[in-house]
Design a protein around this motif. Structure first.
Motif, PDB file in Angstrom:
ATOM      1  N   TYR A   1      -8.790  -4.678  -3.508  1.00 42.55           N
ATOM      2  CA  TYR A   1      -8.326  -3.426  -4.127  1.00 42.55           C
ATOM      3  C   TYR A   1      -7.840  -3.665  -5.554  1.00 42.55           C
ATOM      4  O   TYR A   1      -8.233  -2.944  -6.486  1.00 42.55           O
ATOM      5  CB  TYR A   1      -7.210  -2.833  -3.266  1.00 42.55           C
ATOM      6  CG  TYR A   1      -6.439  -1.720  -3.925  1.00 42.55           C
ATOM      7  CD1 TYR A   1      -6.919  -0.416  -3.934  1.00 42.55           C
ATOM      8  CD2 TYR A   1      -5.212  -1.975  -4.545  1.00 42.55           C
ATOM      9  CE1 TYR A   1      -6.210   0.607  -4.539  1.00 42.55           C
ATOM     10  CE2 TYR A   1      -4.502  -0.961  -5.156  1.00 42.55           C
ATOM     11  CZ  TYR A   1      -5.005   0.321  -5.142  1.00 42.55           C
ATOM     12  OH  TYR A   1      -4.294   1.328  -5.750  1.00 42.55           O
TER      13      TYR A   1
ATOM     14  N   LEU B   1      -5.276  -8.497   5.696  1.00 45.03           N
ATOM     15  CA  LEU B   1      -4.591  -7.562   4.811  1.00 45.03           C
ATOM     16  C   LEU B   1      -4.506  -8.116   3.395  1.00 45.03           C
ATOM     17  O   LEU B   1      -4.660  -7.378   2.413  1.00 45.03           O
ATOM     18  CB  LEU B   1      -3.190  -7.272   5.360  1.00 45.03           C
ATOM     19  CG  LEU B   1      -2.372  -6.208   4.623  1.00 45.03           C
ATOM     20  CD1 LEU B   1      -3.114  -4.873   4.593  1.00 45.03           C
ATOM     21  CD2 LEU B   1      -1.007  -6.047   5.273  1.00 45.03           C
ATOM     22  N   ARG B   2      -4.286  -9.432   3.270  1.00 46.35           N
ATOM     23  CA  ARG B   2      -4.262 -10.049   1.941  1.00 46.35           C
ATOM     24  C   ARG B   2      -5.616  -9.915   1.245  1.00 46.35           C
ATOM     25  O   ARG B   2      -5.683  -9.624   0.051  1.00 46.35           O
ATOM     26  CB  ARG B   2      -3.868 -11.530   2.052  1.00 46.35           C
ATOM     27  CG  ARG B   2      -2.403 -11.774   2.256  1.00 46.35           C
ATOM     28  CD  ARG B   2      -2.010 -13.185   1.837  1.00 46.35           C
ATOM     29  NE  ARG B   2      -2.752 -14.195   2.567  1.00 46.35           N
ATOM     30  CZ  ARG B   2      -2.375 -14.694   3.748  1.00 46.35           C
ATOM     31  NH1 ARG B   2      -1.259 -14.264   4.318  1.00 46.35           N
ATOM     32  NH2 ARG B   2      -3.088 -15.624   4.338  1.00 46.35           N
TER      33      ARG B   2
ATOM     34  N   LEU C   1      -1.693 -12.168   8.483  1.00 47.10           N
ATOM     35  CA  LEU C   1      -1.847 -11.200   7.399  1.00 47.10           C
ATOM     36  C   LEU C   1      -3.026 -11.513   6.483  1.00 47.10           C
ATOM     37  O   LEU C   1      -3.163 -10.888   5.432  1.00 47.10           O
ATOM     38  CB  LEU C   1      -0.564 -11.130   6.564  1.00 47.10           C
ATOM     39  CG  LEU C   1       0.681 -10.615   7.285  1.00 47.10           C
ATOM     40  CD1 LEU C   1       1.880 -10.655   6.356  1.00 47.10           C
ATOM     41  CD2 LEU C   1       0.458  -9.204   7.799  1.00 47.10           C
TER      42      LEU C   1
ATOM     43  N   ILE D   1       2.276  -4.654  -2.548  1.00 42.81           N
ATOM     44  CA  ILE D   1       1.024  -5.408  -2.634  1.00 42.81           C
ATOM     45  C   ILE D   1       1.295  -6.839  -3.091  1.00 42.81           C
ATOM     46  O   ILE D   1       0.723  -7.799  -2.564  1.00 42.81           O
ATOM     47  CB  ILE D   1       0.048  -4.694  -3.588  1.00 42.81           C
ATOM     48  CG1 ILE D   1      -0.400  -3.370  -2.966  1.00 42.81           C
ATOM     49  CG2 ILE D   1      -1.163  -5.572  -3.893  1.00 42.81           C
ATOM     50  CD1 ILE D   1      -1.308  -2.560  -3.852  1.00 42.81           C
TER      51      ILE D   1
ATOM     52  N   ILE E   1       2.710  -8.807  -0.210  1.00 46.12           N
ATOM     53  CA  ILE E   1       1.685  -9.148   0.784  1.00 46.12           C
ATOM     54  C   ILE E   1       0.830 -10.311   0.300  1.00 46.12           C
ATOM     55  O   ILE E   1       0.511 -11.236   1.048  1.00 46.12           O
ATOM     56  CB  ILE E   1       0.814  -7.913   1.083  1.00 46.12           C
ATOM     57  CG1 ILE E   1       1.632  -6.855   1.832  1.00 46.12           C
ATOM     58  CG2 ILE E   1      -0.418  -8.298   1.902  1.00 46.12           C
ATOM     59  CD1 ILE E   1       0.905  -5.535   2.005  1.00 46.12           C
ATOM     60  N   ARG E   2       0.468 -10.300  -0.981  1.00 46.28           N
ATOM     61  CA  ARG E   2      -0.365 -11.376  -1.526  1.00 46.28           C
ATOM     62  C   ARG E   2       0.390 -12.696  -1.639  1.00 46.28           C
ATOM     63  O   ARG E   2      -0.230 -13.761  -1.766  1.00 46.28           O
ATOM     64  CB  ARG E   2      -0.904 -10.971  -2.899  1.00 46.28           C
ATOM     65  CG  ARG E   2      -1.842  -9.776  -2.856  1.00 46.28           C
ATOM     66  CD  ARG E   2      -2.436  -9.488  -4.219  1.00 46.28           C
ATOM     67  NE  ARG E   2      -3.343 -10.566  -4.633  1.00 46.28           N
ATOM     68  CZ  ARG E   2      -3.943 -10.594  -5.815  1.00 46.28           C
ATOM     69  NH1 ARG E   2      -3.739  -9.611  -6.688  1.00 46.28           N
ATOM     70  NH2 ARG E   2      -4.754 -11.587  -6.126  1.00 46.28           N
TER      71      ARG E   2
ATOM     72  N   LEU F   1      -7.822  -7.608   1.799  1.00 43.31           N
ATOM     73  CA  LEU F   1      -8.043  -6.194   1.498  1.00 43.31           C
ATOM     74  C   LEU F   1      -7.327  -5.779   0.219  1.00 43.31           C
ATOM     75  O   LEU F   1      -7.928  -5.149  -0.665  1.00 43.31           O
ATOM     76  CB  LEU F   1      -7.572  -5.336   2.676  1.00 43.31           C
ATOM     77  CG  LEU F   1      -7.741  -3.816   2.514  1.00 43.31           C
ATOM     78  CD1 LEU F   1      -9.213  -3.454   2.387  1.00 43.31           C
ATOM     79  CD2 LEU F   1      -7.109  -3.086   3.704  1.00 43.31           C
ATOM     80  N   VAL F   2      -6.053  -6.132   0.092  1.00 42.05           N
ATOM     81  CA  VAL F   2      -5.301  -5.730  -1.104  1.00 42.05           C
ATOM     82  C   VAL F   2      -5.779  -6.496  -2.334  1.00 42.05           C
ATOM     83  O   VAL F   2      -5.738  -5.981  -3.460  1.00 42.05           O
ATOM     84  CB  VAL F   2      -3.784  -5.913  -0.891  1.00 42.05           C
ATOM     85  CG1 VAL F   2      -3.285  -5.002   0.219  1.00 42.05           C
ATOM     86  CG2 VAL F   2      -3.429  -7.359  -0.600  1.00 42.05           C
TER      87      VAL F   2
END
Length: 209
Positions: free
Chosen positions: A25, A18-19, A15, A4, A7-8, A21-22
């Motif tokens: 989260y 996805l960034r 991406l 995670i 990804i960030r 989303l995480v």
């Protein structure tokens, strides 16, 4: 947590969803009390399947919360690396994975280790909250023995010793790794000071007319 954080840390436009989303989260699970997450996950899973045990539900909840916290600790350590290091890696045509593994992580460990181990020790104690949903763990077992007439001082003293046996070696391991990492870095710094950047060649001075 590392996945995670990685990804960030990316800046690729592909991406971006996805960034986001995480990030959502991590922010949600870091700001909701662990006990509330336990019951939300329990009722959510039982609404879909009632065959899953309470222990599995507690394990899923623990993994979700600890992953969110550890990812933030790792991300903070990665961002502590000076920006010029990343720029130098880009100038040398390093890709994202190569920059992450060879440039960022070796320098970020000294920042990640102390809060990482401190969180793990703290979260071991917080797992006692799963007894509120009926999971038979250390604290719940102590409550059962007290209910059967055993001495509360003896029972909860044993529970205290159990948590100490789990937490203290982990905290000592964190301190050992932190000191060893600091020692190795100090040794490298001293070696650079003594050896210096290398011999400097002086240019001959021309004759004056």
């Amino acid at each position: 947590g590392f996945a995670i954080a990685a990804i960030r840390s990316t800046r690729a436009r592909a991406l971006l969803p996805l960034r986001l989303l995480v990030t959502v989260y991590v922010e949600i699970f870091r700001r909701i009390p662990f006990l509330v997450i336990l019951f939300i996950v329990m009722f959510g899973i039982q609404a879909v399947s009632r065959g899953i045990s309470l222990f599995a539900i507690a394990l899923i909840s623990i993994c979700m919360v600890s992953t969110a916290f550890m990812s933030e600790i790792i991300r903070a350590g990665m961002e502590s690396v000076p920006k010029m290091q990343r720029e130098a890696a880009e100038a040398m045509n390093f890709g994202f994975i190569r920059t992450l593994l060879l440039v960022i992580l070796p320098q970020a460990w000294k920042v990640i280790l102390p809060p990482g181990f401190a969180f793990m020790v703290m979260f071991i104690k917080d797992t006692a909250l799963v007894s509120q949903m009926g999971v038979v763990e250390l604290a719940f077992t102590g409550k059962m023995f007290v209910g059967r007439g055993f001495s509360p001082f003896l029972v909860y003293g044993t529970v205290l010793a159990g948590y100490f046996v789990m937490s203290y070696p982990l905290s000592r391991l964190g301190a050992y790794l932190e000191n060893r990492l600091a020692t190795s870095r100090s040794r490298e710094s001293i070696q650079r000071v003594w050896t210096g950047p290398g011999p400097v060649q002086s240019e001959p001075v021309g004759e004056q007319g």
